[in-house]
Design an enzyme around this catalytic site. Structure first.
Site, PDB file in Angstrom:
ATOM      1  N   GLU A 126     -41.842 -41.343   4.081  1.00 24.69           N
ATOM      2  CA  GLU A 126     -42.517 -40.078   3.714  1.00 24.69           C
ATOM      3  C   GLU A 126     -44.039 -40.406   3.162  1.00 24.69           C
ATOM      4  O   GLU A 126     -43.801 -40.881   2.387  1.00 24.69           O
ATOM      5  CB  GLU A 126     -41.670 -38.981   3.128  1.00 24.69           C
ATOM      6  CG  GLU A 126     -42.141 -37.653   2.915  1.00 24.69           C
ATOM      7  CD  GLU A 126     -41.114 -36.692   2.185  1.00 24.69           C
ATOM      8  OE1 GLU A 126     -41.538 -35.790   1.960  1.00 24.69           O
ATOM      9  OE2 GLU A 126     -40.287 -37.419   1.523  1.00 24.69           O
ATOM     10  N   GLU A 173     -44.878 -26.720  -1.187  1.00 22.17           N
ATOM     11  CA  GLU A 173     -43.453 -26.881  -1.779  1.00 22.17           C
ATOM     12  C   GLU A 173     -43.530 -26.128  -3.065  1.00 22.17           C
ATOM     13  O   GLU A 173     -43.956 -26.553  -4.349  1.00 22.17           O
ATOM     14  CB  GLU A 173     -43.135 -28.457  -2.244  1.00 22.17           C
ATOM     15  CG  GLU A 173     -43.071 -29.245  -1.226  1.00 22.17           C
ATOM     16  CD  GLU A 173     -42.563 -30.661  -1.489  1.00 22.17           C
ATOM     17  OE1 GLU A 173     -41.442 -31.522  -0.979  1.00 22.17           O
ATOM     18  OE2 GLU A 173     -43.025 -31.124  -2.532  1.00 22.17           O
TER      19      GLU A 173
END
Length: 249
Positions: free
Chosen positions: A148, A231
């Site tokens: 990621e 986020e």
């Protein structure tokens, strides 16, 4: 780790008083998504997902023709993992692939991956605004990829990336703090902007190439998706992706 989502959305429409002119493009009716893993498509090219993977509290996003806005966010956490990752993406995420995508694609077969973003930020919230770029040794379209790559355009509060800071670098004419770690499911390399960025056009491969130099990723690996969103740890109403584009050449 971003968990699998189911496809569901509530479409909000309004009746117009005047019929559109012949040949004029139809107006895009905004889509409100409150389902935990609900998603929809925009522009015939991208998927927008609610992706409330870390909380049972209500989160709703209002999807426009070019992006989305967080409309409701009732969750809150003081640390650890974020509540969610509402995002727009090109490629494949847990078996849901964007229309007409050419991803996954082997890195050795990619010349460039131009992308652009425009964000709206709000105060009184704790969040990061980031790209989430996924890579794997196989042409994987479902489940967790092994690498990621995160690009943090902005963050507020005391949140920080997975792992620890390993240095700084310059990519695309900007300065970045580089973090590396593992979240228990995959490796993570994060590039944190040294000053907030609200909009930018850049080549995703500039970051991929840097990850290639730092980690076990090599040119035989596959790029599986390019994602951009938020986020949130608390608050977040009003955060928006105004526009997004990504292509792989």
């Amino acid at each position: 780790m971003k968990l699998r989502h189911a496809l569901s959305a509530v479409l909000l429409t309004a009746a117009g008083l005047v019929a559109p002119l012949a040949g004029a493009p139809a107006a895009h009716a905004d889509t409100l998504i409150c389902d935990q893993y609900g998603s929809t498509t925009i522009g015939g090219r991208y998927v927008v997902m609610n992706n409330r993977w870390g909380s049972s509290a209500t989160q709703c996003i209002n999807v426009t023709g070019s992006g989305f806005r967080i409309q409701t966010q009732q969750g809150s956490t003081s640390g650890g993992a974020p509540l969610s990752y509402p995002a727009v993406y090109a490629g494949c995420h847990y078996g849901n692939c964007s229309p007409g995508t050419n991803l996954p694609r082997q890195l050795s077969r990619i010349g460039s991956a131009p992308s652009s973003i425009s964000y709206t930020y709000v105060g009184g919230s704790v969040f990061d605004a980031s790209y989430d770029i996924w890579m794997d040794p196989t042409a994987k379209t479902n489940g967790v990829n092994q690498m990621e790559l995160m690009i943090w355009f902005n963050h507020t509060g005391n949140v920080q990336p997975v792992g620890g800071k390993v240095g700084t670098t310059s990519i695309g004419g900007r300065g970045w703090d580089v973090w590396q770690g593992n979240n228990g499911g995959n490796d993570v390399v994060s590039y944190v902007a040294q000053s907030a960025i609200s909009g930018w056009s850049f080549n995703v491969m500039d970051f991929v190439n840097d990850v290639d130099n730092r980690t076990r990723v090599d040119r035989s690996w596959y790029l599986t998706s390019i994602q951009a969103g938020f986020e949130p740890w608390s608050g977040g109403v009003g955060l928006a992706v105004n526009s997004f584009s990504a292509s792989v050449n």
